[in-house]
Design a protein around this motif. Structure first.
Motif, PDB file in Angstrom:
ATOM      1  N   LYS A 197       0.834  -1.210   0.000  1.00 10.65           N
ATOM      2  CA  LYS A 197       0.000   0.000   0.000  1.00 10.65           C
ATOM      3  C   LYS A 197       0.866   1.257   0.000  1.00 10.65           C
ATOM      4  CE  LYS A 197      -3.910  -2.224   2.316  1.00 10.65           C
ATOM      5  NZ  LYS A 197      -4.692  -2.350   3.561  1.00 10.65           N
ATOM      6  N   ARG A 198       1.971   1.208   0.732  1.00  8.27           N
ATOM      7  CA  ARG A 198       2.860   2.373   0.804  1.00  8.27           C
ATOM      8  C   ARG A 198       3.533   2.634  -0.542  1.00  8.27           C
ATOM      9  NH1 ARG A 198       8.202   2.353   1.950  1.00  8.27           N
ATOM     10  NH2 ARG A 198       8.079   0.184   2.639  1.00  8.27           N
ATOM     11  N   ARG A 199       3.847   1.555  -1.266  1.00  2.57           N
ATOM     12  CA  ARG A 199       4.559   1.701  -2.534  1.00  2.57           C
ATOM     13  C   ARG A 199       3.636   1.903  -3.738  1.00  2.57           C
ATOM     14  NH1 ARG A 199       8.436  -3.486  -1.210  1.00  2.57           N
ATOM     15  NH2 ARG A 199      10.187  -2.349  -0.277  1.00  2.57           N
ATOM     16  N   LEU A 200       2.343   1.669  -3.567  1.00  4.34           N
ATOM     17  CA  LEU A 200       1.421   1.634  -4.692  1.00  4.34           C
ATOM     18  C   LEU A 200       1.551   2.843  -5.601  1.00  4.34           C
ATOM     19  CD1 LEU A 200      -0.914   0.498  -6.306  1.00  4.34           C
ATOM     20  CD2 LEU A 200      -2.491   1.401  -4.573  1.00  4.34           C
ATOM     21  N   TYR A 201       1.598   4.034  -5.036  1.00  4.17           N
ATOM     22  CA  TYR A 201       1.689   5.246  -5.850  1.00  4.17           C
ATOM     23  C   TYR A 201       3.098   5.829  -5.885  1.00  4.17           C
ATOM     24  CZ  TYR A 201      -3.374   4.943  -5.645  1.00  4.17           C
ATOM     25  OH  TYR A 201      -4.666   4.499  -5.754  1.00  4.17           O
ATOM     26  N   ALA A 202       3.887   5.563  -4.837  1.00  2.49           N
ATOM     27  CA  ALA A 202       5.238   6.136  -4.782  1.00  2.49           C
ATOM     28  C   ALA A 202       6.211   5.352  -5.667  1.00  2.49           C
ATOM     29  CB  ALA A 202       5.742   6.150  -3.338  1.00  2.49           C
ATOM     30  N   ASN A 203       6.127   4.018  -5.635  1.00  2.00           N
ATOM     31  CA  ASN A 203       7.078   3.175  -6.360  1.00  2.00           C
ATOM     32  C   ASN A 203       6.434   1.826  -6.671  1.00  2.00           C
ATOM     33  OD1 ASN A 203       9.363   2.129  -7.523  1.00  2.00           O
ATOM     34  ND2 ASN A 203      10.671   2.344  -5.724  1.00  2.00           N
ATOM     35  N   PRO A 204       5.426   1.796  -7.536  1.00  2.00           N
ATOM     36  CA  PRO A 204       4.655   0.564  -7.743  1.00  2.00           C
ATOM     37  C   PRO A 204       5.473  -0.591  -8.300  1.00  2.00           C
ATOM     38  CG  PRO A 204       4.115   2.214  -9.414  1.00  2.00           C
ATOM     39  CD  PRO A 204       4.937   2.904  -8.377  1.00  2.00           C
ATOM     40  N   LEU A 205       6.563  -0.295  -9.012  1.00  2.00           N
ATOM     41  CA  LEU A 205       7.394  -1.365  -9.562  1.00  2.00           C
ATOM     42  C   LEU A 205       7.946  -2.259  -8.457  1.00  2.00           C
ATOM     43  CD1 LEU A 205       8.152  -2.059 -12.498  1.00  2.00           C
ATOM     44  CD2 LEU A 205      10.317  -0.881 -12.134  1.00  2.00           C
ATOM     45  N   ARG A 206       8.192  -1.655  -7.292  1.00  2.00           N
ATOM     46  CA  ARG A 206       8.746  -2.425  -6.174  1.00  2.00           C
ATOM     47  C   ARG A 206       7.721  -3.392  -5.580  1.00  2.00           C
ATOM     48  NH1 ARG A 206      12.264  -4.076  -4.489  1.00  2.00           N
ATOM     49  NH2 ARG A 206      12.868  -3.206  -2.487  1.00  2.00           N
ATOM     50  N   VAL A 207       6.444  -3.166  -5.828  1.00  2.00           N
ATOM     51  CA  VAL A 207       5.429  -4.110  -5.353  1.00  2.00           C
ATOM     52  C   VAL A 207       5.648  -5.472  -6.000  1.00  2.00           C
ATOM     53  CG1 VAL A 207       2.954  -4.591  -5.185  1.00  2.00           C
ATOM     54  CG2 VAL A 207       3.791  -2.235  -4.966  1.00  2.00           C
ATOM     55  N   LEU A 208       6.135  -5.472  -7.242  1.00  2.00           N
ATOM     56  CA  LEU A 208       6.367  -6.720  -7.957  1.00  2.00           C
ATOM     57  C   LEU A 208       7.473  -7.546  -7.326  1.00  2.00           C
ATOM     58  CD1 LEU A 208       6.187  -5.451 -11.661  1.00  2.00           C
ATOM     59  CD2 LEU A 208       4.347  -6.357 -10.234  1.00  2.00           C
ATOM     60  N   ASP A 209       8.301  -6.908  -6.530  1.00  2.00           N
ATOM     61  CA  ASP A 209       9.447  -7.585  -5.913  1.00  2.00           C
ATOM     62  C   ASP A 209       9.128  -8.112  -4.522  1.00  2.00           C
ATOM     63  OD1 ASP A 209      12.070  -8.436  -6.286  1.00  2.00           O
ATOM     64  OD2 ASP A 209      12.902  -6.759  -5.173  1.00  2.00           O
ATOM     65  N   THR A 210       7.855  -8.099  -4.142  1.00  2.00           N
ATOM     66  CA  THR A 210       7.474  -8.519  -2.802  1.00  2.00           C
ATOM     67  C   THR A 210       7.808  -9.985  -2.554  1.00  2.00           C
ATOM     68  OG1 THR A 210       5.658  -8.717  -1.225  1.00  2.00           O
ATOM     69  CG2 THR A 210       5.122  -9.101  -3.535  1.00  2.00           C
ATOM     70  N   LYS A 211       8.158 -10.297  -1.316  1.00  2.00           N
ATOM     71  CA  LYS A 211       8.411 -11.683  -0.920  1.00  2.00           C
ATOM     72  C   LYS A 211       7.230 -12.269  -0.152  1.00  2.00           C
ATOM     73  CE  LYS A 211      12.618 -11.476  -2.553  1.00  2.00           C
ATOM     74  NZ  LYS A 211      12.595 -10.110  -3.083  1.00  2.00           N
ATOM     75  N   ASN A 212       6.136 -11.504  -0.046  1.00  5.30           N
ATOM     76  CA  ASN A 212       4.961 -11.943   0.694  1.00  5.30           C
ATOM     77  C   ASN A 212       4.243 -13.044  -0.090  1.00  5.30           C
ATOM     78  OD1 ASN A 212       2.505 -12.262   2.007  1.00  5.30           O
ATOM     79  ND2 ASN A 212       2.200 -10.082   2.368  1.00  5.30           N
ATOM     80  N   PRO A 213       4.169 -14.279   0.446  1.00  8.16           N
ATOM     81  CA  PRO A 213       3.516 -15.381  -0.293  1.00  8.16           C
ATOM     82  C   PRO A 213       2.059 -15.085  -0.631  1.00  8.16           C
ATOM     83  CG  PRO A 213       4.735 -16.213   1.619  1.00  8.16           C
ATOM     84  CD  PRO A 213       4.702 -14.722   1.749  1.00  8.16           C
TER      85      PRO A 213
END
Length: 424
Positions: A197-213
């Motif tokens: 949620k924090r990255r959604l608008y600031a840096n959405p590309l980093r959401v793709l790198d999540t390690k959350n299963p």
């Protein structure tokens, strides 16, 4: 009784045996870098905080959560212990006009600092070897960096390593993908974790790198940046792959790999292993064509990578025998008033001839000194008592393998040792 002081958590001592292994590793690395024409650069450990907020990215984990930053008490300047080396290297290159006439192949090594939870191979003070090629636009440098990594892993005898490859395209392509990615993720906003949620608008590309299963299914179905690449970016990426195939370097394209630093564009890569637990990546890098201009320099292309020395050392040391890597040639044992100064002069004579010599200090019986000589790993003991000193001689005793003890003058000892240690 005063409290026993300890080191800061996550900032580790390197004791002699381990430090010797590090020095051996560093020597291998220096030879490897020289073989590709890279030259050393050294930058300060402390930089202005704005260098990293501007260069690394304000919305990266490094800048938001991990940097050791402080205010200088004398002048109020905001300073930071460097969390990575590329921004410092680029700042120095700009400040000193290093690419004004010629492109530069540079490398650096040293400590970096990030406030993370210490774990295997990942510490708050950690060390990196970084390689930067500045002023090169073509895919050949991207491929060179990957191929030279492969050569180092071969030199170190590392196996169970995998190369993952991706392209982040150029700024306009990322902007189009960003718009589509935000629109897609907004549909799952209620399911995103706090970081998402924090990255959604600031840096959405980093959401793709999540390690959350719990987010893997959402991420897998997200728009892939590689599908938005234009002709120039695709041509560059395909040329890199062609050179890797030419060099017989296997790789896997990972469209979710985005790297944790904002300055990357086009080629990005990671070397991973299954032998370090959760910290699978031990070396990573890519192209960062916009960073030089972003930090105030004249626009110029650039590409680089860095390896975590602690992680590479863990992989390398698995294949090494236990025990010290560095042993003296000679251990000098002595006892008696006349013996001590004669033995001291003999030790210096041997050092002047190029031998590594440990001179016993602290007294003790011949028996106890010989025990230390054997434990030092030295090939020979040089024994001096008052009788030997009076005769102007020393006794040479082999500590490894067979051989008789013999008495010789210090001058003859130099020739004898040279023949035994280095002779054919």
């Amino acid at each position: 009784m005063s409290t026993k002081l300890q080191g800061v958590r996550g900032m580790n001592d390197l004791l002699p045996e381990e430090a010797e292994r590090w020095e051996a590793f560093e020597e291998i690395v220096r030879d490897w870098l020289r073989s590709y024409g890279y030259r050393p650069i050294r930058t300060p450990i402390v930089e202005y905080t704005k260098l990293f907020s501007r260069g690394v990215g304000e919305h990266t984990d490094i800048v938001e959560k991990e940097m050791y930053s402080f205010e200088d008490r004398l002048n109020g300047e905001h300073l930071t212990l460097r969390p990575e080396g590329t921004a410092s290297c680029v700042r120095s290159v700009i400040e000193h006009n290093l690419i004004f006439q010629n492109p530069q192949r540079l490398y650096y090594s040293g400590p970096m600092f990030r406030h993370e939870r210490p774990q295997k191979g990942r510490y708050r003070q950690f060390h990196q070897v970084g390689v930067e090629a500045l002023g090169f636009a073509g895919p050949d440098v991207d491929a060179e960096h990957i191929v030279m990594c492969r050569r180092l892993w071969d030199d170190l005898g590392l196996d169970d390593v995998e190369l993952q490859l991706n392209s982040l395209g150029d700024a306009a392509e990322r902007a189009t993908h960003r718009t589509e990615l935000i629109a897609y993720l907004e549909k799952y906003q209620d399911q995103l974790d706090e970081d998402g949620k924090r990255r959604l608008y600031a840096n959405p590309l980093r959401v793709l790198d999540t390690k959350n299963p719990a987010l893997q299914e959402i991420v897998e179905a997200a728009p892939k940046l590689i599908e938005y690449l234009g002709e120039a970016s695709l041509k560059h990426f395909e040329a890199v792959q062609a050179l890797l195939r030419e060099a017989a370097v296997p790789y896997r394209i990972n469209p979710r790999m985005v790297r944790g630093l904002d300055y990357y564009n086009r080629t990005v890569f990671e070397w991973t292993t299954t032998r370090l637990g959760a910290q699978a990546t031990f070396c990573a890098g890519g192209r960062y064509d916009g960073l030089i201009e972003q930090l105030g320099g004249k626009p110029a292309p650039a590409c680089g990578f860095a390896m975590g020395m602690e992680r590479v050392m863990l992989l390398w040391q698995e294949g090494l025998d236990a025990g010290p890597l560095v042993s003296p040639d000679v251990y000098v044992v002595h006892q008696g008033e006349q013996a001590a100064p004669f033995a001291f002069r003999s030790a210096e004579l041997l050092r002047s001839a190029g031998f590594a010599v440990v001179f016993h200090c602290g007294g003790g019986s011949f028996k106890s000194q010989m025990k230390k000589a054997d434990g030092s790993g030295a090939a020979y003991a040089v024994i001096v008592g008052d009788d030997e000193a009076a005769a102007g001689q020393v006794a040479l005793k082999p500590l490894r393998g067979e051989g008789e003890q013999q008495a010789v003058t210090p001058e003859a000892l130099v020739e004898l040792l040279a023949d035994r240690l280095y002779g054919e």
